[in-house]
Design a protein around this motif. Structure first.
Motif, PDB file in Angstrom:
ATOM      1  N   VAL A  93       0.842  -1.202   0.000  1.00 25.69           N
ATOM      2  CA  VAL A  93       0.000   0.000   0.000  1.00 25.69           C
ATOM      3  C   VAL A  93       0.877   1.251   0.000  1.00 25.69           C
ATOM      4  O   VAL A  93       0.603   2.219  -0.720  1.00 25.69           O
ATOM      5  CB  VAL A  93      -0.937   0.011   1.229  1.00 25.69           C
ATOM      6  N   THR A  94       1.942   1.231   0.805  1.00 26.33           N
ATOM      7  CA  THR A  94       2.869   2.361   0.848  1.00 26.33           C
ATOM      8  C   THR A  94       3.483   2.615  -0.530  1.00 26.33           C
ATOM      9  O   THR A  94       3.620   3.763  -0.967  1.00 26.33           O
ATOM     10  CB  THR A  94       4.002   2.085   1.858  1.00 26.33           C
ATOM     11  N   ILE A  95       3.822   1.545  -1.219  1.00 22.90           N
ATOM     12  CA  ILE A  95       4.391   1.670  -2.564  1.00 22.90           C
ATOM     13  C   ILE A  95       3.357   2.232  -3.529  1.00 22.90           C
ATOM     14  O   ILE A  95       3.654   3.097  -4.366  1.00 22.90           O
ATOM     15  CB  ILE A  95       4.911   0.304  -3.044  1.00 22.90           C
ATOM     16  N   TYR A  96       2.100   1.744  -3.422  1.00 19.09           N
ATOM     17  CA  TYR A  96       1.028   2.269  -4.281  1.00 19.09           C
ATOM     18  C   TYR A  96       0.844   3.767  -4.065  1.00 19.09           C
ATOM     19  O   TYR A  96       0.668   4.533  -5.023  1.00 19.09           O
ATOM     20  CB  TYR A  96      -0.296   1.555  -3.991  1.00 19.09           C
ATOM     21  N   LEU A  97       0.860   4.195  -2.797  1.00 21.54           N
ATOM     22  CA  LEU A  97       0.678   5.615  -2.490  1.00 21.54           C
ATOM     23  C   LEU A  97       1.809   6.453  -3.079  1.00 21.54           C
ATOM     24  O   LEU A  97       1.583   7.578  -3.537  1.00 21.54           O
ATOM     25  CB  LEU A  97       0.605   5.814  -0.972  1.00 21.54           C
ATOM     26  N   THR A  98       3.025   5.901  -3.067  1.00 20.52           N
ATOM     27  CA  THR A  98       4.145   6.595  -3.679  1.00 20.52           C
ATOM     28  C   THR A  98       3.900   6.757  -5.175  1.00 20.52           C
ATOM     29  O   THR A  98       4.172   7.811  -5.758  1.00 20.52           O
ATOM     30  CB  THR A  98       5.454   5.827  -3.449  1.00 20.52           C
ATOM     31  N   SER A  99       3.369   5.704  -5.800  1.00 19.38           N
ATOM     32  CA  SER A  99       3.068   5.768  -7.240  1.00 19.38           C
ATOM     33  C   SER A  99       2.044   6.852  -7.533  1.00 19.38           C
ATOM     34  O   SER A  99       2.201   7.633  -8.474  1.00 19.38           O
ATOM     35  CB  SER A  99       2.536   4.418  -7.731  1.00 19.38           C
ATOM     36  N   PHE A 100       0.984   6.901  -6.713  1.00 21.70           N
ATOM     37  CA  PHE A 100      -0.041   7.923  -6.912  1.00 21.70           C
ATOM     38  C   PHE A 100       0.537   9.321  -6.742  1.00 21.70           C
ATOM     39  O   PHE A 100       0.186  10.252  -7.469  1.00 21.70           O
ATOM     40  CB  PHE A 100      -1.204   7.716  -5.932  1.00 21.70           C
ATOM     41  N   SER A 101       1.438   9.479  -5.770  1.00 23.42           N
ATOM     42  CA  SER A 101       2.058  10.780  -5.534  1.00 23.42           C
ATOM     43  C   SER A 101       2.908  11.201  -6.725  1.00 23.42           C
ATOM     44  O   SER A 101       2.867  12.359  -7.167  1.00 23.42           O
ATOM     45  CB  SER A 101       2.923  10.715  -4.276  1.00 23.42           C
ATOM     46  N   VAL A 102       3.697  10.254  -7.260  1.00 25.57           N
ATOM     47  CA  VAL A 102       4.540  10.552  -8.421  1.00 25.57           C
ATOM     48  C   VAL A 102       3.687  10.920  -9.633  1.00 25.57           C
ATOM     49  O   VAL A 102       3.964  11.888 -10.348  1.00 25.57           O
ATOM     50  CB  VAL A 102       5.446   9.346  -8.753  1.00 25.57           C
ATOM     51  N   ILE A 103       2.623  10.146  -9.849  1.00 20.91           N
ATOM     52  CA  ILE A 103       1.731  10.408 -10.980  1.00 20.91           C
ATOM     53  C   ILE A 103       1.041  11.760 -10.820  1.00 20.91           C
ATOM     54  O   ILE A 103       0.884  12.524 -11.766  1.00 20.91           O
ATOM     55  CB  ILE A 103       0.689   9.289 -11.128  1.00 20.91           C
ATOM     56  N   GLY A 104       0.631  12.058  -9.564  1.00 23.50           N
ATOM     57  CA  GLY A 104      -0.074  13.312  -9.308  1.00 23.50           C
ATOM     58  C   GLY A 104       0.780  14.534  -9.577  1.00 23.50           C
ATOM     59  O   GLY A 104       0.264  15.601  -9.919  1.00 23.50           O
ATOM     60  N   GLN A 105       2.099  14.395  -9.431  1.00 24.97           N
ATOM     61  CA  GLN A 105       2.998  15.524  -9.670  1.00 24.97           C
ATOM     62  C   GLN A 105       3.527  15.550 -11.094  1.00 24.97           C
ATOM     63  O   GLN A 105       4.322  16.404 -11.456  1.00 24.97           O
ATOM     64  CB  GLN A 105       4.174  15.446  -8.692  1.00 24.97           C
ATOM     65  N   SER A 106       3.102  14.587 -11.891  1.00 24.83           N
ATOM     66  CA  SER A 106       3.557  14.518 -13.278  1.00 24.83           C
ATOM     67  C   SER A 106       2.753  15.466 -14.157  1.00 24.83           C
ATOM     68  O   SER A 106       1.589  15.745 -13.907  1.00 24.83           O
ATOM     69  CB  SER A 106       3.402  13.090 -13.807  1.00 24.83           C
ATOM     70  N   GLY A 107       3.390  15.942 -15.210  1.00 24.20           N
ATOM     71  CA  GLY A 107       2.691  16.817 -16.145  1.00 24.20           C
ATOM     72  C   GLY A 107       2.098  16.057 -17.317  1.00 24.20           C
ATOM     73  O   GLY A 107       1.613  16.666 -18.267  1.00 24.20           O
TER      74      GLY A 107
END
Length: 387
Positions: free
Chosen positions: A234-248
């Motif tokens: 879950v922690t890894i998934y949240l990191t993925s969402f964070s990275v995607i959310g900051q992507s352009g």
């Protein structure tokens, strides 16, 4: 015996894939220039290796590769230090090499577990059965010299893991509290995006410690590690969402939109209002003095979206966000170089929001045509004591 493939197994496997995928980006040539990315990547890699073993143990596929039994035991000891070094890099920009000794225990534990890792497969099989399938019979084997765990620390892995996580949580909290006090922000409601990231990290580490304690209270023989693995996933998934959310990526214009802000809903009145408010905030509050100053942070302060603010800056000032920030920082630095000539250039760089002297020098020279030291030594302003 039958292999076990259920929701937990799928969840763990997808977490491993996500972690490897993220590591590719964190360790890419451009991204690894940042210490924060390197230590974040190492932390994710350590989690992924722990997940790999738990996945194999839980599903039963470990019988196909018994040589991997307990191979990941050293890696939990990298999670705490990597988190601490990540905190230092987010706060100070760079991590001095002298801090790398925090990862030394990983090597020490690896050396101590080698005697077990080279044991026959029957020893590995029995070790797995005792931990994950306590109801199944063990294979006969004469343990003349024990099972290879000849060092005390390898018999107390869980205790040492908790101690490591708790120790580095405390060290990280000390640094984070200092950062919050320096920025004069509340830990419960930080406005700075870097401080928000640090806050989330602390809460995640605390929750991991609590989860391990709960699991070990009810699963003395280590069965139940799949719950910990699911949480790590879950922690890894949240990191993925964070990275995607900051992507352009999702904000890319199409070929049908040749103009950068074609179809924008920003009216002339809103444009003037935001530009005026932007100028007031930058000149009065000076948020750019924070090393973690960012476009999302500024848009939050102004109560608008990142896209709208970017348009206002580009069209109203003829600069992008980074050029605007550099301009304000250099102007502030020029004042400090004039008024506080006894302060070192490195200190001034830190005071105006730069985490490294080289970045400060490059920005200063690009705007003024000279380095801060050259500016200070020039006749741009009178020497101390002159009129």
């Amino acid at each position: 015996m039958e292999y076990r493939l259920d929701l937990f197994a799928v969840f763990m496997f997808l977490g491993i894939v996500q972690a490897v995928f993220l590591c590719v980006f964190f360790f890419s040539k451009e991204n690894r220039k940042s210490d924060a990315n390197v230590f974040h990547g190492l932390m994710l890699l350590s989690m992924a290796l722990c997940l790999v073993e738990i996945f194999l143990m839980y599903t039963g596929y470990i019988v196909k590769c018994l040589y991997l039994v307990d191979f990941s035991e050293p890696f939990p000891f990298a999670i705490g230090p990597c988190f601490y070094l990540l905190v230092l890099s987010l706060i100070h920009g760079k991590v001095e090499k002298k801090h790398y000794w925090h990862l030394a225990f990983v090597l020490v534990y690896t050396a101590c577990i080698v005697p077990f890792l080279i044991q026959p497969e029957v020893v590995k099989y029995n070790s797995w059965i005792e931990s994950y399938q306590p109801g199944l019979p063990l294979k006969e084997y004469t343990y003349d010299r024990g099972d290879g765990r000849i060092f005390w620390i390898t018999d107390h892995h869980t205790l040492l893991t908790l101690t490591s996580l708790a120790l580095y949580l405390v060290l990280s909290l000390i640094e984070i509290i200092k950062a919050f006090k320096y920025r004069k922000e509340s830990f419960l409601r930080p406005a700075n995006p870097v401080l928000r990231k640090l806050q989330r990290g602390v809460l995640e580490v605390i929750s991991v410690i609590v989860l391990i304690l709960v699991i070990k209270m009810y699963n003395v023989n280590d069965t139940g590690d799949h719950w910990l693995a699911a949480y790590l996933a879950v922690t890894i998934y949240l990191t993925s969402f964070s990275v995607i959310g900051q992507s352009g990526f999702f904000r890319q214009p199409s070929l049908a939109e040749p103009q950068k802000y074609k179809g924008s809903s920003v009216t002339p009145e809103l444009h003037r209002s935001l530009l005026q408010k932007l100028t007031e905030v930058m000149e009065q509050e000076k948020p750019f003095l924070s090393a973690g100053f960012s476009l999302p942070d500024l848009s939050t302060r102004l109560g608008t979206t990142v896209h709208t603010l970017s348009q206002v800056i580009n069209e109203g000032l003829g600069k992008n966000f980074f050029e605007m920030t550099a301009s304000y920082r250099v102007d502030e630095a020029k004042k400090l170089l004039k008024e506080r000539r006894n302060i070192k250039v490195e200190e001034i760089a830190d005071q105006v929001g730069y985490s490294s002297k080289s970045s400060f020098n490059n920005a200063f020279k690009k705007i003024t045509g000279m380095t801060p030291s050259e500016f200070r030594a020039s006749d741009v302003f009178p020497a101390d004591g002159a009129d």
